[in-house]
Design a protein around this motif. Sequence first.
Motif, short mmCIF file in Angstrom:
data_model
loop_
_atom_site.label_atom_id
_atom_site.label_comp_id
_atom_site.label_asym_id
_atom_site.label_seq_id
_atom_site.Cartn_x
_atom_site.Cartn_y
_atom_site.Cartn_z
N HIS A 56 0.82 -1.21 0.00
CA HIS A 56 0.00 0.00 0.00
C HIS A 56 0.86 1.26 0.00
N ALA A 57 1.85 1.32 0.87
CA ALA A 57 2.67 2.53 0.97
C ALA A 57 3.45 2.76 -0.32
N ALA A 58 3.95 1.70 -0.93
CA ALA A 58 4.73 1.84 -2.16
C ALA A 58 3.84 2.33 -3.31
N VAL A 59 2.67 1.73 -3.46
CA VAL A 59 1.77 2.14 -4.54
C VAL A 59 1.35 3.60 -4.35
N ARG A 60 1.01 3.96 -3.13
CA ARG A 60 0.58 5.33 -2.85
C ARG A 60 1.72 6.32 -3.12
N SER A 61 2.92 5.92 -2.76
CA SER A 61 4.07 6.79 -2.96
C SER A 61 4.30 7.06 -4.45
N VAL A 62 4.25 6.03 -5.27
CA VAL A 62 4.47 6.20 -6.71
C VAL A 62 3.36 7.07 -7.32
N LEU A 63 2.10 6.79 -6.93
CA LEU A 63 0.98 7.56 -7.48
C LEU A 63 1.08 9.05 -7.15
N GLY A 64 1.67 9.37 -6.01
CA GLY A 64 1.73 10.77 -5.59
C GLY A 64 3.02 11.48 -5.97
N ASP A 65 3.91 10.82 -6.69
CA ASP A 65 5.24 11.38 -6.96
C ASP A 65 5.31 11.87 -8.41
N PRO A 66 5.50 13.18 -8.64
CA PRO A 66 5.55 13.68 -10.02
C PRO A 66 6.77 13.22 -10.80
N ARG A 67 7.69 12.55 -10.14
CA ARG A 67 8.83 12.01 -10.88
C ARG A 67 8.47 10.73 -11.62
N PHE A 68 7.24 10.27 -11.43
CA PHE A 68 6.72 9.13 -12.20
C PHE A 68 5.69 9.65 -13.19
N SER A 69 5.85 9.26 -14.44
CA SER A 69 4.99 9.73 -15.52
C SER A 69 3.87 8.73 -15.80
N SER A 70 2.72 9.25 -16.22
CA SER A 70 1.64 8.38 -16.66
C SER A 70 1.47 8.42 -18.18
N ARG A 71 2.43 9.02 -18.88
CA ARG A 71 2.33 9.10 -20.35
C ARG A 71 2.43 7.70 -20.94
N TYR A 72 1.48 7.38 -21.80
CA TYR A 72 1.39 6.04 -22.37
C TYR A 72 2.67 5.65 -23.14
N GLU A 73 3.19 6.62 -23.90
CA GLU A 73 4.30 6.28 -24.79
C GLU A 73 5.59 5.94 -24.05
N LEU A 74 5.63 6.23 -22.75
CA LEU A 74 6.82 5.91 -21.96
C LEU A 74 6.71 4.56 -21.26
N MET A 75 5.51 4.03 -21.19
CA MET A 75 5.32 2.84 -20.35
C MET A 75 5.47 1.55 -21.16
N HIS A 76 5.70 0.48 -20.42
CA HIS A 76 5.67 -0.87 -20.99
C HIS A 76 4.37 -1.52 -20.52
N TYR A 77 3.65 -2.13 -21.47
CA TYR A 77 2.32 -2.68 -21.17
C TYR A 77 2.48 -3.95 -20.34
N PRO A 78 1.78 -4.07 -19.22
CA PRO A 78 2.02 -5.20 -18.31
C PRO A 78 1.28 -6.48 -18.65
N PHE A 79 0.25 -6.37 -19.52
CA PHE A 79 -0.57 -7.55 -19.82
C PHE A 79 -0.15 -8.16 -21.16
N PRO A 80 -0.22 -9.47 -21.30
CA PRO A 80 0.07 -10.10 -22.59
C PRO A 80 -0.87 -9.58 -23.67
N GLY A 81 -0.41 -9.58 -24.91
CA GLY A 81 -1.27 -9.18 -26.02
C GLY A 81 -1.32 -7.69 -26.26
N GLY A 82 -0.44 -6.95 -25.64
CA GLY A 82 -0.43 -5.51 -25.82
C GLY A 82 0.19 -5.11 -27.15
N PRO A 83 0.33 -3.81 -27.36
CA PRO A 83 0.87 -3.34 -28.64
C PRO A 83 2.32 -3.77 -28.83
N GLU A 84 2.69 -4.02 -30.08
CA GLU A 84 4.09 -4.31 -30.39
C GLU A 84 4.84 -2.97 -30.44
N GLY A 85 5.94 -2.89 -29.75
CA GLY A 85 6.67 -1.63 -29.68
C GLY A 85 6.05 -0.72 -28.64
#
Length: 405
Positions: A56-85
């Motif tokens: 809980h503390a770790a998830v909350r910390s990441v969600l509240g930290d502006p040093r973590f981005s939510s931009r789609y193009e920077l992330m890696h998709y965690p579920f199988p079958g996601g976009p290639e690249g």
Amino acid sequence: MQNEQTPATAPVTLPTGRAAGCPFDPPAGLAEVRATGPLARMTYPDGHIGWLATGHAAVRSVLGDPRFSSRYELMHYPFPGGPEGPPAPAPVGDMTGMDAPEHTRFRRLLTGKFTVRRMRQLTDRVAELTAGHLDAMERGGPGVDLVEAFARPLPALMICELLGVPYADRERFQEHAQTIMSMDVSPEEMEAAFTAFLGYMAELVAAKRAEPSDDLLGDLAQDSDLTDEELVGVGGFLLAAGLDTTANMIAHGTFALLTHPEQADALRADPALAPGAVEELMRYLTVAHTGVRTALEDVEVEGVLIRAGESVTLSLEAANRDPERFPDPDTLDVHRKATGHLGFGHGIHQCLGQQLARVEMTVALPALLRRFPTLRLDVPAEEVPLRTEMNVYGVHRLPVTWDEV
């Protein structure tokens, strides 16, 4: 400090399989990962080695930290079958895929329209719609799919009224919204659904520009500096979010209460428990279960060094069952003080419509239980079809019945 050179355990993959007979519990593997620490090394389907946050503390910390981005193009998709690249950037106006200051600009435009006071003013309308649907259920006699008869139309009507979307048009956008929320459709199907969904919104925005209307989209069309493309994106984002999340909380929450009859009885006997019961159901069920952020620089979280560019998958459902935060977390208890749960997220992306969702659930669930005191499942619990393939968990159908008076 722990880093990638000294992992406590070998990288894991994201657990997604839910145990048979446990429709309310997160995938069992999440608790096993959490037992090794709040953050674990995770192998993503594209081969990226990032992190899985389950504490809980770790998830909350990441969600509240502006040093973590939510931009789609920077992330890696965690579920199988996601976009290639790399994933495509978020569509214009999709606030979930923005960081500040772009996100701040949109959020400021919308925050004042979703205040606690304004949403509470809608309570009478929610009660009116709830009573109407319960009347219709009663007239139709015992035996309905609660999703179609009650859980889906109530929040759909409310978000349509709030935004100024004709409810009669719902067949034009609801199926596309369902596809967008699915985790097991192809990229082509997803793109087609987005295109059709935004096409509908573009027609609506053009109408709002041409003729003012007394609703949220009408206000934005006349009083904001949003471009047509931005307004289409914002409207689509709000409509899609408002359609699915609360509907699944009402349906899945009812399922949970019917299979925990002592909890349903307590809520039926004391409506004052409703606000707390809603928070507990949000914690216990966590239907919006997974998020992803990407580190923009090296960041230490809970004693773990996350390197710039590494993605972190955030298991909100594991965090809400963290025994370090909630005693006896796997027990549903409508008397519990569940404040601090992450069912609505946290930080700048915390659910914009959470107050509306609270009003809808606080009115709907007790009213349903009081109107039908003998309400029960009409099929064995293990036959209720679960939304295991969706980004918003819940049930596809909930057959229920009751005794006629």
